[in-house]
Design an enzyme around this catalytic site. Structure first.
Site, PDB file in Angstrom:
ATOM      1  N   VAL A 191       0.554  -1.277   0.208  1.00  0.00           N
ATOM      2  CA  VAL A 191      -0.561   0.042   0.169  1.00  0.00           C
ATOM      3  C   VAL A 191       1.417   1.300   0.206  1.00  0.00           C
ATOM      4  O   VAL A 191       1.925   1.461   0.564  1.00  0.00           O
ATOM      5  CB  VAL A 191      -0.984  -0.264   0.774  1.00  0.00           C
ATOM      6  CG1 VAL A 191      -1.722   1.322   1.161  1.00  0.00           C
ATOM      7  CG2 VAL A 191      -2.078  -1.571   1.241  1.00  0.00           C
TER       8      VAL A 191
ATOM      9  N   HIS B   5       3.054   5.039   5.550  1.00  0.00           N
ATOM     10  CA  HIS B   5       2.148   3.811   7.075  1.00  0.00           C
ATOM     11  C   HIS B   5       3.499   2.973   8.459  1.00  0.00           C
ATOM     12  O   HIS B   5       4.565   2.463   7.541  1.00  0.00           O
ATOM     13  CB  HIS B   5       0.917   2.680   6.590  1.00  0.00           C
ATOM     14  CG  HIS B   5       1.943   1.729   5.844  1.00  0.00           C
ATOM     15  ND1 HIS B   5       2.025   1.848   4.669  1.00  0.00           N
ATOM     16  CD2 HIS B   5       1.989   0.350   6.086  1.00  0.00           C
ATOM     17  CE1 HIS B   5       1.697   0.565   3.839  1.00  0.00           C
ATOM     18  NE2 HIS B   5       2.288  -0.109   4.685  1.00  0.00           N
TER      19      HIS B   5
HETATM   20  P1  5GP Z   1       2.901  -2.903   3.748  1.00  0.00           P
HETATM   21  O1  5GP Z   1       2.694  -4.060   2.974  1.00  0.00           O
HETATM   22  O2  5GP Z   1       1.928  -2.067   2.649  1.00  0.00           O
HETATM   23  O3  5GP Z   1       4.173  -2.448   4.531  1.00  0.00           O
HETATM   24  O4  5GP Z   1       1.631  -3.420   4.367  1.00  0.00           O
HETATM   25  C1  5GP Z   1       0.363  -3.017   4.069  1.00  0.00           C
HETATM   26  C2  5GP Z   1      -0.816  -3.862   5.563  1.00  0.00           C
HETATM   27  O5  5GP Z   1      -2.092  -2.878   4.796  1.00  0.00           O
HETATM   28  C3  5GP Z   1      -1.044  -4.988   4.670  1.00  0.00           C
HETATM   29  O6  5GP Z   1      -0.648  -5.427   6.130  1.00  0.00           O
HETATM   30  C4  5GP Z   1      -2.198  -5.096   4.604  1.00  0.00           C
HETATM   31  O7  5GP Z   1      -2.380  -6.542   5.893  1.00  0.00           O
HETATM   32  C5  5GP Z   1      -3.061  -3.916   5.093  1.00  0.00           C
HETATM   33  N1  5GP Z   1      -4.306  -3.651   4.803  1.00  0.00           N
HETATM   34  C6  5GP Z   1      -4.332  -3.775   3.324  1.00  0.00           C
HETATM   35  N2  5GP Z   1      -5.542  -3.894   2.631  1.00  0.00           N
HETATM   36  C7  5GP Z   1      -6.348  -2.420   4.230  1.00  0.00           C
HETATM   37  C8  5GP Z   1      -7.503  -2.522   4.503  1.00  0.00           C
HETATM   38  O8  5GP Z   1      -8.373  -2.384   3.535  1.00  0.00           O
HETATM   39  N3  5GP Z   1      -8.204  -2.429   5.609  1.00  0.00           N
HETATM   40  C9  5GP Z   1      -6.662  -2.263   6.683  1.00  0.00           C
HETATM   41  N4  5GP Z   1      -7.193  -2.476   7.920  1.00  0.00           N
HETATM   42  N5  5GP Z   1      -5.857  -2.931   6.489  1.00  0.00           N
HETATM   43  C10 5GP Z   1      -5.283  -3.226   5.200  1.00  0.00           C
END
Ligand code: 5GP
Ligand code: ZN
Length: 115
Positions: free
Chosen positions: A98, A102
């Protein structure tokens, strides 16, 4: 600045539901939909910033506010005494999925070694 195509901008704006555990003028935090630890909270700026790589010096106050909020949320979640981890995946090698900055707060179990 929000991006209507960004899922985290939409959660921050209340357009799609999120299990929000903290919010203020600059920062929103909500539970990860696919938790990898008993406590797994995502802490985001309301402003759309793609990743740490996209941060610029004019956003130093916001970057600090994000980290301070993460510490306060970890305390609120009862993680401070046992300890916890803050992770921010940045780009393909880290598996970022994403592209809205974050911090992951991970806690509630013994965490493995990094990497
Ligand atoms: P990344 O892989 O980019 O570090 O983390 C993205 C995080 O966002 C993942 O842990 C995934 O589970 C979480 N995530 C993706 N879509 C959503 C969503 O619609 N709602 C929530 N609460 N978390 C999400
Ligand atoms: Zn966004």
């Amino acid at each position: 600045v929000t991006d209507p195509n960004c899922i985290f901008c939409r959660i921050a704006a209340g357009e799609i539901p999120g299990d929000i555990v903290y919010q203020d003028n600059q920062v929103v935090a909500f539970r990860d939909i696919q938790p990898v630890a008993p406590t797994h909270v995502l802490v985001i700026p309301r402003e759309h910033i793609a990743s740490v790589s996209a941060l610029n010096p004019s956003q130093a106050q916001l970057a600090g506010a994000l980290l301070l909020a993460a510490g306060a949320i970890a305390e609120q979640e009862g993680l401070s005494e046992a300890g916890y981890r803050i992770v921010t995946n940045t780009g393909p090698a880290a598996g970022q999925t994403v592209f809205h900055l974050h911090l992951h707060i991970l806690g509630g179990r013994q965490l493995g070694t990094m990497g």
